[in-house]
Design a protein around this motif. Structure first.
Motif, PDB file in Angstrom:
ATOM      1  N   LEU A  44      10.851  63.984  56.095  1.00 23.73           N
ATOM      2  CA  LEU A  44      10.349  63.093  55.055  1.00 23.73           C
ATOM      3  C   LEU A  44      11.430  62.691  54.062  1.00 23.73           C
ATOM      4  O   LEU A  44      11.132  62.148  53.011  1.00 23.73           O
ATOM      5  CB  LEU A  44       9.191  63.771  54.309  1.00 23.73           C
ATOM      6  N   ASN A  45      12.674  62.947  54.401  1.00 22.91           N
ATOM      7  CA  ASN A  45      13.760  62.685  53.456  1.00 22.91           C
ATOM      8  C   ASN A  45      14.028  61.209  53.216  1.00 22.91           C
ATOM      9  O   ASN A  45      14.781  60.847  52.310  1.00 22.91           O
ATOM     10  CB  ASN A  45      15.056  63.351  53.931  1.00 22.91           C
ATOM     11  N   ASP A  46      13.453  60.307  54.067  1.00 20.08           N
ATOM     12  CA  ASP A  46      13.708  58.880  53.912  1.00 20.08           C
ATOM     13  C   ASP A  46      12.763  58.223  52.911  1.00 20.08           C
ATOM     14  O   ASP A  46      12.757  57.011  52.756  1.00 20.08           O
ATOM     15  CB  ASP A  46      13.593  58.173  55.270  1.00 20.08           C
ATOM     16  N   LEU A  47      11.960  58.992  52.218  1.00 20.55           N
ATOM     17  CA  LEU A  47      11.058  58.447  51.210  1.00 20.55           C
ATOM     18  C   LEU A  47      11.849  57.955  50.011  1.00 20.55           C
ATOM     19  O   LEU A  47      12.947  58.444  49.720  1.00 20.55           O
ATOM     20  CB  LEU A  47      10.047  59.509  50.774  1.00 20.55           C
ATOM     21  N   THR A  48      11.279  56.999  49.296  1.00 19.72           N
ATOM     22  CA  THR A  48      11.949  56.481  48.102  1.00 19.72           C
ATOM     23  C   THR A  48      11.886  57.507  46.976  1.00 19.72           C
ATOM     24  O   THR A  48      10.896  58.234  46.842  1.00 19.72           O
ATOM     25  CB  THR A  48      11.287  55.173  47.637  1.00 19.72           C
ATOM     26  N   PRO A  49      12.914  57.576  46.142  1.00 17.44           N
ATOM     27  CA  PRO A  49      12.875  58.506  45.005  1.00 17.44           C
ATOM     28  C   PRO A  49      11.711  58.231  44.060  1.00 17.44           C
ATOM     29  O   PRO A  49      11.164  59.155  43.458  1.00 17.44           O
ATOM     30  CB  PRO A  49      14.224  58.264  44.320  1.00 17.44           C
ATOM     31  N   GLU A  50      11.323  56.959  43.927  1.00 22.76           N
ATOM     32  CA  GLU A  50      10.229  56.617  43.017  1.00 22.76           C
ATOM     33  C   GLU A  50       8.911  57.237  43.466  1.00 22.76           C
ATOM     34  O   GLU A  50       8.140  57.749  42.651  1.00 22.76           O
ATOM     35  CB  GLU A  50      10.079  55.091  42.922  1.00 22.76           C
ATOM     36  N   SER A  51       8.628  57.195  44.758  1.00 18.12           N
ATOM     37  CA  SER A  51       7.360  57.746  45.252  1.00 18.12           C
ATOM     38  C   SER A  51       7.330  59.260  45.147  1.00 18.12           C
ATOM     39  O   SER A  51       6.305  59.845  44.770  1.00 18.12           O
ATOM     40  CB  SER A  51       7.121  57.316  46.698  1.00 18.12           C
ATOM     41  N   THR A  52       8.437  59.929  45.460  1.00 19.63           N
ATOM     42  CA  THR A  52       8.471  61.390  45.362  1.00 19.63           C
ATOM     43  C   THR A  52       8.405  61.840  43.904  1.00 19.63           C
ATOM     44  O   THR A  52       7.757  62.843  43.590  1.00 19.63           O
ATOM     45  CB  THR A  52       9.748  61.939  46.022  1.00 19.63           C
ATOM     46  N   SER A  80       6.406  70.441  50.269  1.00 18.69           N
ATOM     47  CA  SER A  80       7.158  71.131  51.318  1.00 18.69           C
ATOM     48  C   SER A  80       8.244  72.028  50.748  1.00 18.69           C
ATOM     49  O   SER A  80       8.858  72.798  51.479  1.00 18.69           O
ATOM     50  CB  SER A  80       7.782  70.111  52.268  1.00 18.69           C
ATOM     51  N   TYR A  81       8.486  71.942  49.451  1.00 19.54           N
ATOM     52  CA  TYR A  81       9.474  72.795  48.808  1.00 19.54           C
ATOM     53  C   TYR A  81       8.884  74.167  48.499  1.00 19.54           C
ATOM     54  O   TYR A  81       7.849  74.268  47.827  1.00 19.54           O
ATOM     55  CB  TYR A  81       9.973  72.172  47.499  1.00 19.54           C
ATOM     56  N   LYS A  82       9.527  75.196  48.951  1.00 18.68           N
ATOM     57  CA  LYS A  82       9.114  76.552  48.569  1.00 18.68           C
ATOM     58  C   LYS A  82       9.231  76.737  47.059  1.00 18.68           C
ATOM     59  O   LYS A  82       8.425  77.430  46.441  1.00 18.68           O
ATOM     60  CB  LYS A  82       9.987  77.591  49.278  1.00 18.68           C
ATOM     61  N   GLN A  83      10.239  76.091  46.475  1.00 21.23           N
ATOM     62  CA  GLN A  83      10.465  76.240  45.039  1.00 21.23           C
ATOM     63  C   GLN A  83       9.295  75.705  44.229  1.00 21.23           C
ATOM     64  O   GLN A  83       9.033  76.184  43.121  1.00 21.23           O
ATOM     65  CB  GLN A  83      11.746  75.508  44.644  1.00 21.23           C
ATOM     66  N   PHE A  84       8.561  74.726  44.766  1.00 25.04           N
ATOM     67  CA  PHE A  84       7.404  74.208  44.045  1.00 25.04           C
ATOM     68  C   PHE A  84       6.381  75.308  43.802  1.00 25.04           C
ATOM     69  O   PHE A  84       5.844  75.434  42.690  1.00 25.04           O
ATOM     70  CB  PHE A  84       6.759  73.064  44.829  1.00 25.04           C
ATOM     71  N   GLY A  93      15.318  73.471  45.532  1.00 25.54           N
ATOM     72  CA  GLY A  93      15.231  74.717  46.295  1.00 25.54           C
ATOM     73  C   GLY A  93      15.098  74.398  47.758  1.00 25.54           C
ATOM     74  O   GLY A  93      15.178  73.248  48.190  1.00 25.54           O
ATOM     75  N   ASP A  94      14.896  75.430  48.580  1.00 25.76           N
ATOM     76  CA  ASP A  94      14.781  75.226  50.014  1.00 25.76           C
ATOM     77  C   ASP A  94      13.426  74.653  50.378  1.00 25.76           C
ATOM     78  O   ASP A  94      12.412  74.982  49.776  1.00 25.76           O
ATOM     79  CB  ASP A  94      14.983  76.564  50.744  1.00 25.76           C
ATOM     80  N   MET A  95      13.410  73.785  51.391  1.00 22.36           N
ATOM     81  CA  MET A  95      12.166  73.195  51.853  1.00 22.36           C
ATOM     82  C   MET A  95      11.478  74.130  52.833  1.00 22.36           C
ATOM     83  O   MET A  95      12.115  74.853  53.589  1.00 22.36           O
ATOM     84  CB  MET A  95      12.427  71.837  52.518  1.00 22.36           C
ATOM     85  N   ALA A  96      10.142  74.115  52.790  1.00 17.97           N
ATOM     86  CA  ALA A  96       9.375  74.977  53.680  1.00 17.97           C
ATOM     87  C   ALA A  96       9.280  74.397  55.079  1.00 17.97           C
ATOM     88  O   ALA A  96       8.976  75.090  56.026  1.00 17.97           O
ATOM     89  CB  ALA A  96       7.971  75.190  53.119  1.00 17.97           C
ATOM     90  N   ASP A 139       2.621  60.878  52.269  1.00 22.51           N
ATOM     91  CA  ASP A 139       3.923  61.448  52.638  1.00 22.51           C
ATOM     92  C   ASP A 139       4.678  61.990  51.430  1.00 22.51           C
ATOM     93  O   ASP A 139       5.372  63.014  51.525  1.00 22.51           O
ATOM     94  CB  ASP A 139       4.775  60.389  53.333  1.00 22.51           C
ATOM     95  N   SER A 140       4.544  61.322  50.286  1.00 23.73           N
ATOM     96  CA  SER A 140       5.254  61.787  49.087  1.00 23.73           C
ATOM     97  C   SER A 140       4.763  63.154  48.656  1.00 23.73           C
ATOM     98  O   SER A 140       5.550  64.022  48.255  1.00 23.73           O
ATOM     99  CB  SER A 140       5.074  60.775  47.951  1.00 23.73           C
ATOM    100  N   TYR A 141       3.452  63.376  48.737  1.00 30.00           N
ATOM    101  CA  TYR A 141       2.894  64.680  48.388  1.00 30.00           C
ATOM    102  C   TYR A 141       3.310  65.743  49.402  1.00 30.00           C
ATOM    103  O   TYR A 141       3.587  66.886  49.033  1.00 30.00           O
ATOM    104  CB  TYR A 141       1.370  64.593  48.291  1.00 30.00           C
ATOM    105  N   GLN A 142       3.359  65.359  50.661  1.00 30.66           N
ATOM    106  CA  GLN A 142       3.824  66.314  51.672  1.00 30.66           C
ATOM    107  C   GLN A 142       5.268  66.710  51.414  1.00 30.66           C
ATOM    108  O   GLN A 142       5.654  67.868  51.599  1.00 30.66           O
ATOM    109  CB  GLN A 142       3.686  65.694  53.062  1.00 30.66           C
TER     110      GLN A 142
END
Length: 288
Positions: free
Chosen positions: A246-254, A65-69, A238-241, A58-61
């Motif tokens: 998936l916004n409930d993920l922990t900051p550490e994992s993302t 999911s960011y277009k900016q990536f 940036g904007d997400m694609a 999920d963290s990779y997704q």
């Protein structure tokens, strides 16, 4: 010939120290990978070390999911490829005349380059120069100021200097020009050193962060390292694609997933030129 007891002991201690040093650099990265693949509950419980628990991507997704990536990834690849080509061209063209024994300005120019290794113009003058050249908010503001590293120039110059003079003399007798001598004799014989220095430049451009922070404000030109910084500081890169499921993920994992995504591409390049590293650097450092 059988090594003595002292030599054998030195070899064992050397292997042990190098193994510990290698582990000290590898284990943190393995920990980051494990954290990026672990479930939220295990991360919050601080229960992750070297093996993921509650495996999930999920963290990779979320990161992907960011277009900016993808925009930042493209910018970083462009900066790395074009910047490395420019830097290698400038370094080789500067190192070749400086390696000629009969070049009259050799000592003065080498002193000029060496001084820049210890003294710089300062942050504000450098920014003003980049601004006056019209390079702000362009990828050139990252590539051109970093085009020449004096240390890399010295390595290439020393390698050229160590090549036999008879090769150049025979080429001159045959009527070869300086450019032909460089491209047909020096460059083919210098592949290990050139591959090593090219990797040094490529890693430097890929990791370029401070220059981008100073000179670029346009999100469309944001490199990958700045994207990572914004993601780590919990600001929106940036904007997400896709939607925000998936916004409930922990900051550490993302953050861990973003670090892996940023490091992995440049890490894949190492195996292809690893064999050149020791040979290239040592040959460039033997004779000055």
């Amino acid at each position: 010939m059988k090594p003595s007891r002292g030599e054998a002991l030195f070899s064992y201690v050397n292997v042990l120290l190098l193994s510990l040093l290698s582990l000290s650099t590898i284990l943190p990265f393995i920990h980051i990978i494990a954290k990026s693949l672990s479930g939220e509950a295990y991360i919050l419980a601080k229960d992750i070390w070297l093996w993921p628990k509650g495996a999930t991507i999920d963290s990779y997704q979320y990161v992907l999911s960011y277009k900016q990536f993808y925009i930042s990834f493209y910018n970083s690849v462009l900066i790395t490829v074009i910047g490395t080509v420019i830097s290698m061209a400038v370094t080789i063209l500067a190192a070749f005349p400086l390696s000629r024994k009969h070049f009259p300005l050799k000592r003065g120019l080498m002193l000029f380059f060496v001084i820049t290794m210890f003294f710089s113009g300062g942050l504000i003058p450098t920014y003003l120069v980049v601004k006056q050249l019209g390079l702000l908010n362009t990828l050139w503001s990252i590539m051109l100021p970093m085009a020449l590293a004096p240390f890399n120039l010295i390595l290439i110059r020393n390698f050229f200097f160590s090549l036999p003079e008879a090769l150049e003399e025979s080429a001159v007798i045959d009527g070869a020009s300086n450019l032909r001598i460089l491209t047909w004799i020096y460059l083919p014989l210098s592949l290990p050193s050139i591959a090593t220095i090219a990797m040094f430049y490529a890693v430097g451009y890929w990791n370029s962060f401070f220059q981008a922070m100073m000179y670029i404000t346009n999100r469309a030109l944001m490199p990958l390292q700045v994207f990572l910084m914004q993601l780590v500081t919990n600001s929106k890169p940036g904007d997400m694609a896709v939607g925000g499921a998936l916004n409930d993920l922990t900051p550490e994992s993302t953050t861990a997933a973003a670090i892996v995504c940023v490091v992995f591409p440049i890490l894949c390049v190492y195996p292809f030129i690893q064999k050149y590293f020791v040979k290239g650097v040592m040959l460039g450092a033997v004779k000055g």
